[in-house]
Design a protein around this motif. Structure first.
Motif, PDB file in Angstrom:
ATOM      1  N   GLU A 221      33.371  49.309  34.121  1.00 51.75           N
ATOM      2  CA  GLU A 221      33.938  49.212  32.780  1.00 51.75           C
ATOM      3  C   GLU A 221      34.544  47.831  32.537  1.00 51.75           C
ATOM      4  N   LEU A 222      35.167  47.255  33.561  1.00 47.46           N
ATOM      5  CA  LEU A 222      35.691  45.901  33.434  1.00 47.46           C
ATOM      6  C   LEU A 222      34.559  44.898  33.266  1.00 47.46           C
ATOM      7  N   TYR A 223      33.467  45.135  33.977  1.00 48.71           N
ATOM      8  CA  TYR A 223      32.296  44.264  33.848  1.00 48.71           C
ATOM      9  C   TYR A 223      31.777  44.299  32.414  1.00 48.71           C
ATOM     10  N   ALA A 224      31.682  45.497  31.859  1.00 41.24           N
ATOM     11  CA  ALA A 224      31.163  45.642  30.502  1.00 41.24           C
ATOM     12  C   ALA A 224      32.096  45.017  29.471  1.00 41.24           C
ATOM     13  N   ALA A 225      33.403  45.083  29.724  1.00 38.10           N
ATOM     14  CA  ALA A 225      34.372  44.590  28.744  1.00 38.10           C
ATOM     15  C   ALA A 225      34.553  43.080  28.808  1.00 38.10           C
ATOM     16  N   ALA A 226      34.388  42.498  29.978  1.00 38.95           N
ATOM     17  CA  ALA A 226      34.600  41.057  30.148  1.00 38.95           C
ATOM     18  C   ALA A 226      33.376  40.277  29.674  1.00 38.95           C
ATOM     19  N   ALA A 227      33.608  39.049  29.262  1.00 38.45           N
ATOM     20  CA  ALA A 227      32.514  38.198  28.797  1.00 38.45           C
ATOM     21  C   ALA A 227      31.720  37.653  29.975  1.00 38.45           C
ATOM     22  N   PRO A 228      30.442  37.337  29.768  1.00 38.34           N
ATOM     23  CA  PRO A 228      29.677  36.667  30.816  1.00 38.34           C
ATOM     24  C   PRO A 228      30.398  35.404  31.289  1.00 38.34           C
ATOM     25  N   GLY A 229      30.319  35.169  32.596  1.00 40.74           N
ATOM     26  CA  GLY A 229      31.014  34.038  33.181  1.00 40.74           C
ATOM     27  C   GLY A 229      32.399  34.367  33.688  1.00 40.74           C
ATOM     28  N   SER A 230      32.885  35.574  33.409  1.00 46.40           N
ATOM     29  CA  SER A 230      34.182  35.988  33.917  1.00 46.40           C
ATOM     30  C   SER A 230      34.116  36.171  35.439  1.00 46.40           C
ATOM     31  N   LEU A 231      35.269  36.084  36.079  1.00 49.05           N
ATOM     32  CA  LEU A 231      35.340  36.222  37.529  1.00 49.05           C
ATOM     33  C   LEU A 231      36.371  37.267  37.906  1.00 49.05           C
ATOM     34  N   LEU A 232      36.072  38.002  38.964  1.00 49.91           N
ATOM     35  CA  LEU A 232      36.911  39.093  39.452  1.00 49.91           C
ATOM     36  C   LEU A 232      37.357  38.807  40.872  1.00 49.91           C
ATOM     37  N   ALA A 233      38.670  38.838  41.104  1.00 52.85           N
ATOM     38  CA  ALA A 233      39.213  38.761  42.466  1.00 52.85           C
ATOM     39  C   ALA A 233      39.664  40.155  42.863  1.00 52.85           C
ATOM     40  N   VAL A 234      39.130  40.663  43.962  1.00 54.56           N
ATOM     41  CA  VAL A 234      39.437  42.033  44.378  1.00 54.56           C
ATOM     42  C   VAL A 234      39.553  42.075  45.891  1.00 54.56           C
ATOM     43  N   ASP A 235      40.377  43.003  46.382  1.00 51.00           N
ATOM     44  CA  ASP A 235      40.509  43.182  47.822  1.00 51.00           C
ATOM     45  C   ASP A 235      40.253  44.632  48.190  1.00 51.00           C
ATOM     46  N   PHE A 236      39.948  44.838  49.451  1.00 55.48           N
ATOM     47  CA  PHE A 236      39.704  46.175  49.999  1.00 55.48           C
ATOM     48  C   PHE A 236      40.494  46.322  51.299  1.00 55.48           C
ATOM     49  N   ASP A 237      41.019  47.523  51.530  1.00 52.03           N
ATOM     50  CA  ASP A 237      41.713  47.807  52.785  1.00 52.03           C
ATOM     51  C   ASP A 237      40.706  48.252  53.835  1.00 52.03           C
ATOM     52  N   THR A 238      40.792  47.660  55.013  1.00 51.95           N
ATOM     53  CA  THR A 238      39.941  48.063  56.122  1.00 51.95           C
ATOM     54  C   THR A 238      40.535  49.310  56.787  1.00 51.95           C
ATOM     55  N   GLU A 239      40.002  49.645  57.948  1.00 53.00           N
ATOM     56  CA  GLU A 239      40.489  50.808  58.696  1.00 53.00           C
ATOM     57  C   GLU A 239      41.591  50.423  59.690  1.00 53.00           C
ATOM     58  N   GLU A 240      42.256  49.311  59.415  1.00 54.95           N
ATOM     59  CA  GLU A 240      43.290  48.783  60.307  1.00 54.95           C
ATOM     60  C   GLU A 240      44.363  49.809  60.641  1.00 54.95           C
TER      61      GLU A 240
ATOM     62  N   ARG B 234      27.797  45.823  39.464  1.00 51.12           N
ATOM     63  CA  ARG B 234      27.101  44.680  38.867  1.00 51.12           C
ATOM     64  C   ARG B 234      27.798  43.344  39.104  1.00 51.12           C
ATOM     65  N   TRP B 235      29.035  43.369  39.580  1.00 51.65           N
ATOM     66  CA  TRP B 235      29.721  42.119  39.907  1.00 51.65           C
ATOM     67  C   TRP B 235      29.030  41.472  41.107  1.00 51.65           C
ATOM     68  N   THR B 236      28.769  40.170  41.042  1.00 49.45           N
ATOM     69  CA  THR B 236      28.043  39.470  42.096  1.00 49.45           C
ATOM     70  C   THR B 236      28.984  38.587  42.902  1.00 49.45           C
ATOM     71  N   PRO B 237      29.131  38.842  44.201  1.00 51.97           N
ATOM     72  CA  PRO B 237      30.005  37.994  45.011  1.00 51.97           C
ATOM     73  C   PRO B 237      29.546  36.534  45.001  1.00 51.97           C
ATOM     74  N   THR B 238      30.506  35.625  45.059  1.00 53.04           N
ATOM     75  CA  THR B 238      30.146  34.225  45.244  1.00 53.04           C
ATOM     76  C   THR B 238      29.506  34.071  46.616  1.00 53.04           C
ATOM     77  N   SER B 239      29.002  32.874  46.883  1.00 58.56           N
ATOM     78  CA  SER B 239      28.304  32.643  48.143  1.00 58.56           C
ATOM     79  C   SER B 239      29.208  32.830  49.362  1.00 58.56           C
ATOM     80  N   ASP B 240      30.521  32.846  49.138  1.00 60.01           N
ATOM     81  CA  ASP B 240      31.450  33.082  50.254  1.00 60.01           C
ATOM     82  C   ASP B 240      31.269  34.472  50.840  1.00 60.01           C
ATOM     83  N   GLY B 241      30.873  35.437  50.001  1.00 58.19           N
ATOM     84  CA  GLY B 241      30.751  36.811  50.444  1.00 58.19           C
ATOM     85  C   GLY B 241      32.101  37.521  50.483  1.00 58.19           C
ATOM     86  N   ILE B 242      32.136  38.660  51.137  1.00 57.65           N
ATOM     87  CA  ILE B 242      33.348  39.462  51.284  1.00 57.65           C
ATOM     88  C   ILE B 242      33.869  39.234  52.698  1.00 57.65           C
ATOM     89  N   LEU B 243      35.057  38.668  52.795  1.00 55.50           N
ATOM     90  CA  LEU B 243      35.583  38.226  54.082  1.00 55.50           C
ATOM     91  C   LEU B 243      37.019  38.699  54.279  1.00 55.50           C
TER      92      LEU B 243
END
Length: 248
Positions: A163-182, A211-220
């Motif tokens: 829904e955020l992808y659909a609402a944001a304009a092309p060229g927008s960027l998303l910073a997101v994090d995920f919790d591991t199994e730490e 549909r969000w595409t990670p930058t070339s850095d990937g998910i790290l």
């Protein structure tokens, strides 16, 4: 603001970051979590440092407006302190955190704080959105989505990001994090996170972006995402990614 009865994750993080906007109840809760887990302060400092690097990367793409979900306390290197020329709308669902944020930003003409449920963008005040994120939906913006994925199930998270992808304009960027199994190895700390907390293996992260595409850095691990200095030696508790919204 009076002393609250219950601790707040946002204010606990402020304490771990060395901030000034927390209370005795938050310090006590932070101490209890440290007893159960350990390196909270360095882990959260690395997460905040990731935020700073991601925000600078977004600004380098010419973006000058940010929408922040689950914003917490707007200090200690939060978005408007990093992107000094940008406008920023911080949002949260906790009324105490919102009031604190509004008090901190009362004299700012380029950063505001209001209610916003990340899973329902329609809950954001349109006037605030127009003021602090001008051109939302028409020009690229930065969307910050940190500290939230772990409290949403897979279906809700993927729907929300779509829904955020659909609402944001092309060229927008998303910073997101995920919790591991730490925290799996720290059952007492895991129990403190509550039944909504979801750990995920790193292999599960990419499909959740939709549909969000990670930058070339990937998910790290956040400390290894575009580090300025040699990465800190901290547990891989959080993985982060900067992702772009295409032109479709």
């Amino acid at each position: 603001m009076g002393e609250p009865d219950e601790p707040s994750t946002a204010r606990m993080i402020d304490f771990w970051l060395g901030g000034e906007h927390h209370f005795d109840v938050d310090v006590a809760a932070a101490g209890a979590f440290e007893q159960a887990y350990g390196p909270c302060a360095p882990v959260f400092r690395e997460l905040r440092a990731f935020l700073g690097r991601a925000v600078r990367a977004i600004v380098e793409q010419g973006v000058d407006g940010f929408l922040v979900f689950g914003a917490g306390v707007p200090t200690r290197g939060n978005v408007h302190e990093v992107a000094a020329e940008a406008t920023v709308l911080y949002t949260d669902v906790d009324p105490v955190t919102i009031r604190l944020g509004q008090r901190i930003l009362a004299d700012s003409d380029r950063a505001g704080y209001g209610y916003g449920d990340a899973t329902d963008i329609g809950t954001i005040d349109p006037a605030q959105l127009h003021r602090f994120v001008p051109g939302w939906g028409r020009r690229p913006v930065g969307v910050v989505f940190l500290g939230l994925a772990a409290f949403l199930d897979d279906a809700t998270l993927t729907r929300t990001l779509d829904e955020l992808y659909a609402a944001a304009a092309p060229g927008s960027l998303l910073a997101v994090d995920f919790d591991t199994e730490e925290l799996a190895a720290h059952p007492q700390a895991l129990a403190m996170m509550g039944p909504a907390f979801r750990m995920r293996p790193p292999a599960a992260f990419a499909p959740l972006l939709g549909r969000w595409t990670p930058t070339s850095d990937g998910i790290l691990p956040v400390q290894r995402w575009r580090p300025v200095d040699p990465p800190a030696e901290v547990p891989d508790a959080f993985h982060g990614v900067l992702a772009t919204r295409g032109a479709d």
